[in-house]
Design an enzyme around this catalytic site. Sequence first.
Site, PDB file in Angstrom:
ATOM      1  CG  HIS A  19     -23.115 -21.185  35.376  1.00  6.85           C
ATOM      2  ND1 HIS A  19     -24.204 -21.321  34.564  1.00  6.85           N
ATOM      3  CD2 HIS A  19     -22.040 -21.188  34.550  1.00  6.85           C
ATOM      4  CE1 HIS A  19     -23.822 -21.414  33.308  1.00  6.85           C
ATOM      5  NE2 HIS A  19     -22.508 -21.321  33.266  1.00  6.85           N
TER       6      HIS A  19
HETATM    7  C1  UD1 Z   1     -17.511 -22.995  32.693  1.00  2.17           C
HETATM    8  C2  UD1 Z   1     -17.457 -22.237  31.369  1.00  2.17           C
HETATM    9  C3  UD1 Z   1     -18.841 -21.684  31.062  1.00  2.17           C
HETATM   10  C4  UD1 Z   1     -19.891 -22.777  31.099  1.00  2.17           C
HETATM   11  C5  UD1 Z   1     -19.816 -23.495  32.427  1.00  2.17           C
HETATM   12  C6  UD1 Z   1     -20.797 -24.638  32.492  1.00  2.17           C
HETATM   13  C7  UD1 Z   1     -15.364 -21.075  30.825  1.00  2.17           C
HETATM   14  C8  UD1 Z   1     -14.700 -19.763  30.791  1.00  2.17           C
HETATM   15  N1  UD1 Z   1     -16.544 -21.099  31.458  1.00  2.17           N
HETATM   16  O1  UD1 Z   1     -17.835 -22.058  33.704  1.00  2.17           O
HETATM   17  O2  UD1 Z   1     -18.831 -21.127  29.767  1.00  2.17           O
HETATM   18  O3  UD1 Z   1     -21.163 -22.198  30.917  1.00  2.17           O
HETATM   19  O4  UD1 Z   1     -18.501 -24.005  32.609  1.00  2.17           O
HETATM   20  O5  UD1 Z   1     -20.816 -25.240  33.758  1.00  2.17           O
HETATM   21  O6  UD1 Z   1     -14.843 -22.026  30.297  1.00  2.17           O
HETATM   22  N2  UD1 Z   1     -15.882 -26.403  40.074  1.00  2.17           N
HETATM   23  C9  UD1 Z   1     -16.088 -27.513  40.839  1.00  2.17           C
HETATM   24  N3  UD1 Z   1     -16.144 -28.729  40.191  1.00  2.17           N
HETATM   25  C10 UD1 Z   1     -16.012 -28.864  38.846  1.00  2.17           C
HETATM   26  C11 UD1 Z   1     -15.799 -27.714  38.093  1.00  2.17           C
HETATM   27  C12 UD1 Z   1     -15.742 -26.476  38.718  1.00  2.17           C
HETATM   28  O7  UD1 Z   1     -16.218 -27.458  42.038  1.00  2.17           O
HETATM   29  O8  UD1 Z   1     -16.085 -29.999  38.349  1.00  2.17           O
HETATM   30  C13 UD1 Z   1     -15.850 -25.077  40.766  1.00  2.17           C
HETATM   31  C14 UD1 Z   1     -14.449 -24.592  40.993  1.00  2.17           C
HETATM   32  O9  UD1 Z   1     -14.389 -23.972  42.233  1.00  2.17           O
HETATM   33  C15 UD1 Z   1     -14.236 -23.548  39.919  1.00  2.17           C
HETATM   34  C16 UD1 Z   1     -15.650 -23.020  39.711  1.00  2.17           C
HETATM   35  O10 UD1 Z   1     -16.513 -24.127  39.952  1.00  2.17           O
HETATM   36  O11 UD1 Z   1     -13.349 -22.568  40.306  1.00  2.17           O
HETATM   37  C17 UD1 Z   1     -15.880 -22.501  38.321  1.00  2.17           C
HETATM   38  O12 UD1 Z   1     -15.485 -23.487  37.341  1.00  2.17           O
HETATM   39  P1  UD1 Z   1     -14.873 -23.029  35.924  1.00  2.17           P
HETATM   40  O13 UD1 Z   1     -14.668 -24.228  35.067  1.00  2.17           O
HETATM   41  O14 UD1 Z   1     -13.728 -22.118  36.147  1.00  2.17           O
HETATM   42  O15 UD1 Z   1     -16.003 -22.130  35.317  1.00  2.17           O
HETATM   43  P2  UD1 Z   1     -17.566 -22.368  35.236  1.00  2.17           P
HETATM   44  O16 UD1 Z   1     -18.216 -21.310  36.028  1.00  2.17           O
HETATM   45  O17 UD1 Z   1     -17.914 -23.800  35.518  1.00  2.17           O
END
Ligand code: UD1
Length: 392
Positions: free
Chosen positions: A212
């Site tokens: 991821h």
């Molecule tokens: C975040 C953390 C990362 C961690 C990871 C674990 C930061 C900068 N990054 O990254 O360090 O390793 O979490 O999972 O804080 N989304 C969903 N559902 C959710 C959450 C996210 O669909 O419940 C999708 C959204 O489209 C979002 C994308 O995933 O834009 C990324 O989520 P985000 O929280 O921005 O970063 P992660 O890649 O999850």
Amino acid sequence: MKIIHVVGARPNFMKIAPIMREMAKYPQEFEQILVHTGQHYDDNMSKVFFEDLELPQPDIYLGVGSSSHAQQTARIMLAFEPVLLEHKPDWVIVVGDVNSTVACALTAAKLGIKVAHVEAGLRSFDRTMPEELNRVLTDHIADLLFTTEPSANENLRREGIPEEKVHFVGNVMIDTLVRHKERALALNVLEEHGLEPVRGQSRRPYALLTLHRPSNVDVPEVLSGILDALAEIQARLPILFPAHPRTVERIREFGFEGRLALWDTDCSAGLALSSDYSAGLVAMPNLRVTEPLGYLEFLNLMANARLVLTDSGGIQEETTILGVPCLTLRKNTERPVTVTQGTNTIVGSDPKHIVTEALAILDGRNKAGRVPEFWDGRAAERIVAVLSGVAE
Ligand code: UD1
């Protein structure tokens, strides 16, 4: 002592759970409030962990959701400030390196509220990684820094953080693993994923994959190369891939769906694989994609795997304790003890290198690994003892 604990994203839940459980033993001493920022919000990225880890429901839910880094960080700060003003805690405890960690630490520090950072001092020395900025900033804001491995103490010393603020306590995520391992292993997970152990064979018959990191999944050429590597590995060993929502989004955006079978998100069952998959028409018939899994189910799958391929931080540590070989698809790690003492090998994202290292493990070249100091299930005890001492 009034404590606000902060969680936001998936890797935070297993770190806060043992600290809250330990503090709950001393109700005269600690009043605890749990704040969930809502950075992760899907049931399988958040709710399932509260159930699996027996975490109390959050007292306050900020509901910030996903957006750009600046927007997400700013929204967390805007929502967290009134909570601090209302509850006036003595300490805010933040864990790990996600956006919720730095946002809440900064908000508290600006109000003169003390901040404790759990899992402090880790450094990848790669500032293009969003978490690296979060780590450095949080450590320089924090009043108490709890470290998991000696390299972290060394990093903090080099950055001029006063030694009296830093406490080497071990790894709270391993506290959680130790507590739940037996329960996880009792689950009947392998069969559900079509991964029954092969009778008469001691070798475990699958690899577990997570992916991821923006550096791997947001760049089409890099993601494509990793898929090439997976295609070769799955020809030797089935791969199970619980896919992060970010990765699923990118695979769709880059038009890579044909290379592996994604579940149909419109399907109410959620996990239904595309009909191409069951018909054996997909490019990688031995790579099975699932939705993100809960803590216990994933722990079971890790413990039983022949090999783990990942770009996660925490999984490098968990596989070290489980004695399972781990290939980390990154150029670096902020957790070097998993390489020097554990079962972890850094392989980057070059497809040839990934395949060579994976096949070497399948051919029997395993790192033995040993348990790093203080990864013994008692880190939360040490943290709570330090906080009690500070109050006196
Ligand atoms: C975040 C953390 C990362 C961690 C990871 C674990 C930061 C900068 N990054 O990254 O360090 O390793 O979490 O999972 O804080 N989304 C969903 N559902 C959710 C959450 C996210 O669909 O419940 C999708 C959204 O489209 C979002 C994308 O995933 O834009 C990324 O989520 P985000 O929280 O921005 O970063 P992660 O890649 O999850």
